[in-house]
Design a protein around this motif. Structure first.
Motif, PDB file in Angstrom:
ATOM      1  N   LYS A 102       0.829  -1.209   0.000  1.00 54.29           N
ATOM      2  CA  LYS A 102       0.000   0.000   0.000  1.00 54.29           C
ATOM      3  C   LYS A 102       0.858   1.251   0.000  1.00 54.29           C
ATOM      4  O   LYS A 102       0.632   2.182  -0.790  1.00 54.29           O
ATOM      5  CB  LYS A 102      -0.923  -0.002   1.220  1.00 54.29           C
ATOM      6  CG  LYS A 102      -1.822   1.221   1.304  1.00 54.29           C
ATOM      7  CD  LYS A 102      -2.733   1.166   2.521  1.00 54.29           C
ATOM      8  CE  LYS A 102      -3.612   2.420   2.591  1.00 54.29           C
ATOM      9  NZ  LYS A 102      -4.521   2.385   3.780  1.00 54.29           N
ATOM     10  N   GLN A 103       1.867   1.285   0.874  1.00 49.92           N
ATOM     11  CA  GLN A 103       2.688   2.485   0.983  1.00 49.92           C
ATOM     12  C   GLN A 103       3.662   2.637  -0.175  1.00 49.92           C
ATOM     13  O   GLN A 103       4.108   3.746  -0.468  1.00 49.92           O
ATOM     14  CB  GLN A 103       3.414   2.489   2.328  1.00 49.92           C
ATOM     15  CG  GLN A 103       2.456   2.585   3.507  1.00 49.92           C
ATOM     16  CD  GLN A 103       3.150   2.965   4.791  1.00 49.92           C
ATOM     17  OE1 GLN A 103       4.172   3.628   4.804  1.00 49.92           O
ATOM     18  NE2 GLN A 103       2.577   2.549   5.918  1.00 49.92           N
ATOM     19  N   SER A 104       3.981   1.537  -0.837  1.00 53.88           N
ATOM     20  CA  SER A 104       4.880   1.598  -1.997  1.00 53.88           C
ATOM     21  C   SER A 104       4.132   1.737  -3.315  1.00 53.88           C
ATOM     22  O   SER A 104       4.745   1.987  -4.360  1.00 53.88           O
ATOM     23  CB  SER A 104       5.756   0.336  -2.054  1.00 53.88           C
ATOM     24  OG  SER A 104       6.560   0.214  -0.908  1.00 53.88           O
ATOM     25  N   GLY A 105       2.809   1.542  -3.275  1.00 50.85           N
ATOM     26  CA  GLY A 105       2.026   1.629  -4.506  1.00 50.85           C
ATOM     27  C   GLY A 105       2.296   0.502  -5.469  1.00 50.85           C
ATOM     28  O   GLY A 105       2.387   0.707  -6.680  1.00 50.85           O
ATOM     29  N   VAL A 106       2.410  -0.734  -4.917  1.00 50.35           N
ATOM     30  CA  VAL A 106       2.729  -1.894  -5.750  1.00 50.35           C
ATOM     31  C   VAL A 106       1.829  -3.067  -5.360  1.00 50.35           C
ATOM     32  O   VAL A 106       1.037  -2.982  -4.424  1.00 50.35           O
ATOM     33  CB  VAL A 106       4.211  -2.308  -5.590  1.00 50.35           C
ATOM     34  CG1 VAL A 106       5.131  -1.217  -6.104  1.00 50.35           C
ATOM     35  CG2 VAL A 106       4.526  -2.640  -4.119  1.00 50.35           C
ATOM     36  N   GLY A 107       1.974  -4.178  -6.088  1.00 52.37           N
ATOM     37  CA  GLY A 107       1.327  -5.426  -5.731  1.00 52.37           C
ATOM     38  C   GLY A 107       2.385  -6.445  -5.375  1.00 52.37           C
ATOM     39  O   GLY A 107       3.586  -6.141  -5.349  1.00 52.37           O
ATOM     40  N   CYS A 108       1.970  -7.666  -5.085  1.00 53.78           N
ATOM     41  CA  CYS A 108       2.953  -8.713  -4.773  1.00 53.78           C
ATOM     42  C   CYS A 108       2.416 -10.073  -5.184  1.00 53.78           C
ATOM     43  O   CYS A 108       1.206 -10.278  -5.336  1.00 53.78           O
ATOM     44  CB  CYS A 108       3.310  -8.709  -3.295  1.00 53.78           C
ATOM     45  SG  CYS A 108       1.954  -9.162  -2.176  1.00 53.78           S
TER      46      CYS A 108
END
Length: 346
Positions: free
Chosen positions: A251-257
Motif C-alpha cells: 500500500k505504501q509503496s504503490g505496488v502489488g505482490c
C-alpha cells in the motif's frame, strides 16, 4: 516485600542502581528529570510499544522474566526493521498491589538481559499504580545514517520479497498454551484432582513455546545483510502476521505482490501442531503474528547475494499495483492475499 514499603523512588533506585551506559550517545541516563542523548551525525529513530495484561500477555503461563525480555525485544525489532541500531530505552510500568518488589525485580531482570544482548542503555521511565493488573510501556531510541534508513514505501516492481527465519511458530505456541490453560481450568472446575499438581505435556513442542515466550529481534539478519552489501528497498518486522505486513508495504509503496505458498518457511513443529489442532498451517504462517521476523524487499539484481544470506528465504516478488496481492498455492491456484492480523474487534 510490598512495593509500598520502599515506595516508587525506592523501587526505581533498586531496579537501576547499577545501570551503566554503554553507548557514546548516552550523555546522561537515569537520575534526573530527562535523559540526555547526543546524535550529531545520525538520524534518530523512536518507537513505543505498550503491553497490557489480559490483552498482550497472560501471567497464567508467562513468567515475568520472559515477559520483560519480550517487552524489550518487540521494541528493538521495530528499530531493526528501519535498518537502524537501537541505543536506549525508557521503561514505564503500571503495577497493581498483587505484585511484590521481587516480582518487579524479576521482570526487570528480563528487561536487562535483552538490553545486554544488544548493548542498549536503560535511560529512564516511570512507574504508577494500576487497578487492573500490569502494563508495560517501553520506548526505544535508535540511530541510523540518513542514507541507510529503510522505510515501508520503497518497494518497486520486480523487487524480490524475502523473509527471515520461519513463520507461524509463535502463534502455534500461543494456541498450545491456551489449550493447556483450558484443560487446567476444566480440571479445577471438575475438582477431579484436588490438591494435585497439573503438569502439561510440552514434549516435542519446546520450539513453539520458545517462539511465543522468548521473542527475539532479528538484529543478526540486519548485520548479515550489511555484510553482504544488501540494502533492502522496503522492510517491516512481522508482528501482526506476514500478510498484514506485506499489504502495508504494498500500500505504501504503490505496488502489488506475488507470494508462493511452497516457499513459505515453516518449522516442522509448527506443521505438526497445526495438524493436531486441525488448523491450516499456511493460514497460521501468513496471519499468526508475533514471529518478529523481518520481511523485506531487495532489487532483483541482488538475487545471488540474498541466496547466500543465512536464514533468509525468497518467498515471492513485487508486481505492478494492478495485479493486486496474490498467493499462489502449491497446486498453482491463485488467491487474494488477505490480512487477518490484530484489530480492535479481536
Amino acid at each position: 516485600m510490598e512495593i509500598a514499603k520502599i515506595g516508587e523512588f525506592g523501587l526505581i533506585d533498586r531496579l537501576t542502581k547499577d545501570v551503566n551506559p554503554k553507548n557514546k550517545s548516552t550523555k546522561y541516563g537515569v537520575g534526573d528529570d530527562c535523559a540526555v542523548l547526543s546524535y550529531p551525525d545520525s538520524e534518530v529513530l523512536i518507537t513505543t510499544d505498550l503491553l497490557m495484561e489480559g490483552v498482550h500477555f497472560d501471567l497464567t503461563y508467562t513468567d515475568l522474566q520472559h515477559l520483560g525480555y519480550k517487552a524489550v525485544m518487540v521494541n528493538l525489532s521495530d528499530v531493526f526493521a528501519m535498518n537502524g541500531t537501537p541505543r536506549q530505552i525508557t521503561v514505564s510500568l503500571a503495577i497493581s498491589k498483587r505484585f511484590s518488589v521481587e516480582d518487579i525485580e524479576l521482570l526487570y531482570s528480563g528487561i536487562r538481559l535483552a538490553c545486554e544482548k544488544w548493548n542498549v542503555d536503560i535511560v529512564g521511565g516511570d512507574t504508577t499504580a494500576s487497578y487492573t493488573g500490569l502494563a508495560i510501556s517501553i520506548t526505544c531510541i535508535g540511530e541510523a545514517k540518513k542514507e541507510d534508513i529503510v522505510y515501508r514505501n520503497g518497494a518497486r516492481d520486480t523487487d524480490l520479497v524475502c523473509v527471515s527465519g520461519d513463520l507461524g511458530a509463535a502463534y502455534m505456541g500461543l494456541q498450545l498454551l491456551e489449550r493447556e490453560k483450558a484443560v487446567y481450568y476444566q480440571m479445577l472446575k471438575d475438582q477431579k484432582q484436588r490438591g494435585g499438581a497439573f503438569q502439561p505435556d510440552f514434549s516435542g513442542k519446546e520450539y513453539l513455546l520458545q517462539r511465543q515466550l522468548q521473542a527475539e529481534a532479528r538484529g543478526d539478519i540486519i548485520q548479515r545483510l550489511r555484510e553482504a552489501g544488501i540494502r533492502p528497498t522496503a522492510m517491516m518486522d512481522v508482528s501482526d502476521g506476514l500478510s498484514s505486513e506485506l499489504r502495508h508495504i504494498c500500500k505504501q509503496s504503490g505496488v502489488g505482490c506475488r507470494i508462493f505458498e511452497k516457499q513459505l518457511p515453516i518449522d516442522y513443529q509448527t506443521a505438526v501442531m497445526a495438524e493436531e489442532l486441525n488448523m491450516n498451517v499456511t493460514t497460521c504462517a501468513l496471519n499468526g503474528g508475533e514471529d518478529y521476523e523481518l520481511v523485506f524487499t531487495v532489487p532483483i539484481g541482488d538475487l545471488e547475494k540474498i541466496e547466500q544470506v543465512e536464514d533468509v528465504k525468497l518467498i515471492g516478488h513485487i508486481t505492478d499495483q494492478k495485479f493486486g496481492h496474490v498467493l499462489v498455492s502449491r497446486d498453482g491456484q491463485e488467491f487474494e492475499l488477505k490480512a487477518q492480523g490484530w484489530n480492535f474487534d479481536n
